[in-house]
Design an enzyme around this catalytic site. Sequence first.
Site, mmCIF file in Angstrom:
data_model
loop_
_atom_site.group_PDB
_atom_site.id
_atom_site.type_symbol
_atom_site.label_atom_id
_atom_site.label_comp_id
_atom_site.label_asym_id
_atom_site.label_seq_id
_atom_site.Cartn_x
_atom_site.Cartn_y
_atom_site.Cartn_z
ATOM 1 N N HIS A 125 0.829 -1.211 0.000
ATOM 2 C CA HIS A 125 0.000 0.000 0.000
ATOM 3 C C HIS A 125 0.861 1.259 0.000
ATOM 4 O O HIS A 125 1.993 1.253 0.461
ATOM 5 C CB HIS A 125 -0.953 0.026 1.203
ATOM 6 C CG HIS A 125 -0.283 -0.065 2.540
ATOM 7 N ND1 HIS A 125 0.221 -1.252 3.041
ATOM 8 C CD2 HIS A 125 -0.033 0.875 3.482
ATOM 9 C CE1 HIS A 125 0.736 -1.035 4.248
ATOM 10 N NE2 HIS A 125 0.612 0.259 4.531
ATOM 11 N N HIS A 127 0.941 5.250 1.264
ATOM 12 C CA HIS A 127 0.397 6.239 2.190
ATOM 13 C C HIS A 127 0.439 7.580 1.467
ATOM 14 O O HIS A 127 1.470 7.934 0.885
ATOM 15 C CB HIS A 127 1.281 6.379 3.438
ATOM 16 C CG HIS A 127 1.369 5.165 4.283
ATOM 17 N ND1 HIS A 127 0.629 5.014 5.431
ATOM 18 C CD2 HIS A 127 2.119 4.033 4.166
ATOM 19 C CE1 HIS A 127 0.924 3.843 5.984
ATOM 20 N NE2 HIS A 127 1.824 3.231 5.229
#
Length: 188
Positions: A125, A127
């Site tokens: 992922h 941020h």
Amino acid sequence: MFDPSPPPTEGCPFCAIATTHKPYDPIHPPTSIDPDLTSPSSFIVLSTPLLIAFLDIMPLSKGHLLLCPRAHRPKLTDASRQESLELGNHVRILSAALARATGVDDWNVVQNNGAAAAQVVPHMHYHVIPRPEIRASGKLSESFTMFGRGQRAELDDDEAAALAGDIRREVANVLREERGRETTKAKL
């Protein structure tokens, strides 16, 4: 051999979010999304067939987003070519939408790979973290959290639901504007 769409990994919170929240057209986002469909609650800001983005439940700053593939991919190198292309494009779109929704024009984009690199959830992922200017505000004594260091507060559900709605609307606006510019260029 590379599996293009592995099943969700049991116990992975990002797989649970991706499985629970179905894709929608980001130019016509839903006005609300029930955050209580998963545990912990998730505040969705983008949901495409390949990607999902949501507010971090322990944000470094207001509006801290996570963007990941729907399929379980432990590290960036595990993402497919198409996922990588869409991740790059949507990091840019989410950055613009987040700046508009929060009024914060500076941000970090961070992506960690593996426990030694501070990756807490083993599902790849990005941020996207707004960075409000604290020097100009005269709040130099405020603590400032950088890349997981410092104090992090839990997300307030009511504020998060409203902010997620604002970000979804701004994502739609950014995409409409881009479509308009592309149409104008095509006519020239």
